[in-house]
Motif scaffolding. Structure first.
Motif, PDB file in Angstrom:
ATOM      1  N   LEU A   1       0.822  -1.207   0.000  1.00  0.00           N
ATOM      2  CA  LEU A   1       0.000   0.000   0.000  1.00  0.00           C
ATOM      3  C   LEU A   1       0.855   1.255   0.000  1.00  0.00           C
ATOM      4  O   LEU A   1       1.895   1.313   0.649  1.00  0.00           O
ATOM      5  N   ALA A   2       0.413   2.263  -0.702  1.00  0.00           N
ATOM      6  CA  ALA A   2       1.123   3.544  -0.721  1.00  0.00           C
ATOM      7  C   ALA A   2       1.127   4.145   0.674  1.00  0.00           C
ATOM      8  O   ALA A   2       0.145   4.048   1.410  1.00  0.00           O
ATOM      9  N   GLY A   3       2.234   4.762   1.055  1.00  0.00           N
ATOM     10  CA  GLY A   3       2.342   5.397   2.363  1.00  0.00           C
ATOM     11  C   GLY A   3       2.655   4.427   3.478  1.00  0.00           C
ATOM     12  O   GLY A   3       2.706   4.809   4.637  1.00  0.00           O
ATOM     13  N   ASP A   4       2.863   3.173   3.155  1.00  0.00           N
ATOM     14  CA  ASP A   4       3.128   2.173   4.178  1.00  0.00           C
ATOM     15  C   ASP A   4       4.546   1.628   4.016  1.00  0.00           C
ATOM     16  O   ASP A   4       4.779   0.438   4.088  1.00  0.00           O
ATOM     17  N   THR A   5       5.468   2.520   3.774  1.00  0.00           N
ATOM     18  CA  THR A   5       6.845   2.087   3.588  1.00  0.00           C
ATOM     19  C   THR A   5       7.605   2.185   4.902  1.00  0.00           C
ATOM     20  O   THR A   5       7.194   2.868   5.843  1.00  0.00           O
ATOM     21  N   TRP A   6       8.728   1.506   4.923  1.00  0.00           N
ATOM     22  CA  TRP A   6       9.602   1.556   6.092  1.00  0.00           C
ATOM     23  C   TRP A   6       9.999   3.004   6.379  1.00  0.00           C
ATOM     24  O   TRP A   6       9.936   3.452   7.522  1.00  0.00           O
ATOM     25  N   ASP A   7      10.377   3.730   5.341  1.00  0.00           N
ATOM     26  CA  ASP A   7      10.798   5.121   5.523  1.00  0.00           C
ATOM     27  C   ASP A   7       9.691   5.966   6.142  1.00  0.00           C
ATOM     28  O   ASP A   7       9.953   6.811   6.996  1.00  0.00           O
ATOM     29  N   ASP A   8       8.445   5.743   5.717  1.00  0.00           N
ATOM     30  CA  ASP A   8       7.314   6.479   6.288  1.00  0.00           C
ATOM     31  C   ASP A   8       7.179   6.201   7.780  1.00  0.00           C
ATOM     32  O   ASP A   8       6.984   7.115   8.580  1.00  0.00           O
ATOM     33  N   LYS A   9       7.286   4.952   8.143  1.00  0.00           N
ATOM     34  CA  LYS A   9       7.121   4.573   9.548  1.00  0.00           C
ATOM     35  C   LYS A   9       8.297   5.062  10.393  1.00  0.00           C
ATOM     36  O   LYS A   9       8.100   5.550  11.508  1.00  0.00           O
ATOM     37  N   VAL A  10       9.494   4.943   9.880  1.00  0.00           N
ATOM     38  CA  VAL A  10      10.672   5.404  10.617  1.00  0.00           C
ATOM     39  C   VAL A  10      10.625   6.919  10.805  1.00  0.00           C
ATOM     40  O   VAL A  10      10.907   7.423  11.900  1.00  0.00           O
ATOM     41  N   ALA A  11      10.242   7.628   9.768  1.00  0.00           N
ATOM     42  CA  ALA A  11      10.154   9.086   9.880  1.00  0.00           C
ATOM     43  C   ALA A  11       9.114   9.482  10.920  1.00  0.00           C
ATOM     44  O   ALA A  11       9.351  10.389  11.744  1.00  0.00           O
ATOM     45  N   ALA A  12       7.977   8.796  10.932  1.00  0.00           N
ATOM     46  CA  ALA A  12       6.936   9.091  11.918  1.00  0.00           C
ATOM     47  C   ALA A  12       7.420   8.781  13.323  1.00  0.00           C
ATOM     48  O   ALA A  12       7.227   9.583  14.251  1.00  0.00           O
ATOM     49  N   LEU A  13       8.082   7.652  13.497  1.00  0.00           N
ATOM     50  CA  LEU A  13       8.598   7.296  14.824  1.00  0.00           C
ATOM     51  C   LEU A  13       9.650   8.300  15.268  1.00  0.00           C
ATOM     52  O   LEU A  13       9.657   8.738  16.425  1.00  0.00           O
ATOM     53  N   ARG A  14      10.527   8.699  14.364  1.00  0.00           N
ATOM     54  CA  ARG A  14      11.573   9.684  14.694  1.00  0.00           C
ATOM     55  C   ARG A  14      10.936  10.996  15.163  1.00  0.00           C
ATOM     56  O   ARG A  14      11.336  11.551  16.187  1.00  0.00           O
ATOM     57  N   GLU A  15       9.936  11.458  14.433  1.00  0.00           N
ATOM     58  CA  GLU A  15       9.250  12.698  14.811  1.00  0.00           C
ATOM     59  C   GLU A  15       8.574  12.559  16.168  1.00  0.00           C
ATOM     60  O   GLU A  15       8.606  13.489  16.975  1.00  0.00           O
ATOM     61  N   CYS A  16       7.970  11.416  16.412  1.00  0.00           N
ATOM     62  CA  CYS A  16       7.274  11.210  17.686  1.00  0.00           C
ATOM     63  C   CYS A  16       8.257  11.134  18.850  1.00  0.00           C
ATOM     64  O   CYS A  16       7.988  11.682  19.931  1.00  0.00           O
ATOM     65  N   ILE A  17       9.377  10.478  18.654  1.00  0.00           N
ATOM     66  CA  ILE A  17      10.383  10.416  19.718  1.00  0.00           C
ATOM     67  C   ILE A  17      10.925  11.810  19.990  1.00  0.00           C
ATOM     68  O   ILE A  17      11.056  12.225  21.144  1.00  0.00           O
ATOM     69  N   ASP A  18      11.206  12.557  18.931  1.00  0.00           N
ATOM     70  CA  ASP A  18      11.717  13.928  19.101  1.00  0.00           C
ATOM     71  C   ASP A  18      10.716  14.823  19.832  1.00  0.00           C
ATOM     72  O   ASP A  18      11.115  15.757  20.524  1.00  0.00           O
ATOM     73  N   ALA A  19       9.423  14.537  19.691  1.00  0.00           N
ATOM     74  CA  ALA A  19       8.384  15.368  20.301  1.00  0.00           C
ATOM     75  C   ALA A  19       8.126  15.020  21.769  1.00  0.00           C
ATOM     76  O   ALA A  19       7.412  15.748  22.453  1.00  0.00           O
ATOM     77  N   LEU A  20       8.688  13.918  22.250  1.00  0.00           N
ATOM     78  CA  LEU A  20       8.466  13.533  23.645  1.00  0.00           C
ATOM     79  C   LEU A  20       9.043  14.575  24.601  1.00  0.00           C
ATOM     80  O   LEU A  20      10.094  15.157  24.327  1.00  0.00           O
ATOM     81  N   PRO A  21       8.375  14.773  25.742  1.00  0.00           N
ATOM     82  CA  PRO A  21       8.979  15.607  26.781  1.00  0.00           C
ATOM     83  C   PRO A  21      10.299  14.964  27.233  1.00  0.00           C
ATOM     84  O   PRO A  21      10.451  13.739  27.178  1.00  0.00           O
ATOM     85  N   GLU A  22      11.231  15.763  27.663  1.00  0.00           N
ATOM     86  CA  GLU A  22      12.568  15.278  28.009  1.00  0.00           C
ATOM     87  C   GLU A  22      12.527  14.137  29.031  1.00  0.00           C
ATOM     88  O   GLU A  22      13.314  13.200  28.939  1.00  0.00           O
TER      89      GLU A  22
END
Length: 163
Positions: free
Chosen positions: A84-105
């Motif tokens: 499926l489109a949008g379901d690539t490894w890069d998409d998921k890794v980028a989302a996880l990276r953004e979410c980890i970066d957004a966590l409170p310290e």
């Protein structure tokens, strides 16, 4: 697709949620081991399967085995989802990276210690001068925040299943 896999081998919904989040973080940490020219679904399910086996060892129970034909059908569905489109490894890794970066310290530091530095919860508690209970609570809150963030990015559905 990972949630479907986990739900097919574990009945405890809270364990499924925890193992999903842990598998995603382990995959992130081990990204350099993944051949990105190959489908990431089987690689990710391999990580999850090791976590499932560890879960069962810890619980001192045996997994419920599915009939081989059912597993083959489920695996075909996983591979179709991979296409499926949008379901690539890069998409998921980028989302996880953004979410980890957004966590409170406070949560980012314990998540980093536990999953990126590969420390035990006790070692994380010691590193950050926390009680074991406080450390576990921060890890739990951090994983919950990651799940919520991943839901907003479409990586998880509202029910917690991978999209």
């Amino acid at each position: 697709m990972l949630m479907v896999y986990l739900r097919s081998v574990i009945r405890d919904e809270s364990a499924v949620d925890d193992l999903f989040q842990e598998a995603m973080v382990v995959a992130w940490r081990r990204l350099d081991e993944c051949d990105l020219d190959q489908p990431f679904g089987p690689w990710l399910r391999g990580i999850a399967s090791r976590l499932v086996l560890a879960h069962y060892r810890k619980q001192k129970t045996a997994p419920v085995m599915l009939h081989e034909a059912v597993l083959q059908v489920v695996d075909r569905h996983f591979e179709n989802i991979n296409l499926l489109a949008g379901d690539t490894w890069d998409d998921k890794v980028a989302a996880l990276r953004e979410c980890i970066d957004a966590l409170p310290e406070r949560q980012k530091s314990v998540i980093g210690g536990r999953y990126f530095d590969d420390l035990s919860a006790a070692e994380v508690a010691e590193r950050f001068e926390l009680t074991m209970e406080a450390c576990k609570k921060r890890l739990q809150r951090g994983r919950t925040m990651l799940a919520e963030c991943l839901k907003t990015k479409g990586v998880l559905s509202a029910s917690g299943a991978a999209s």
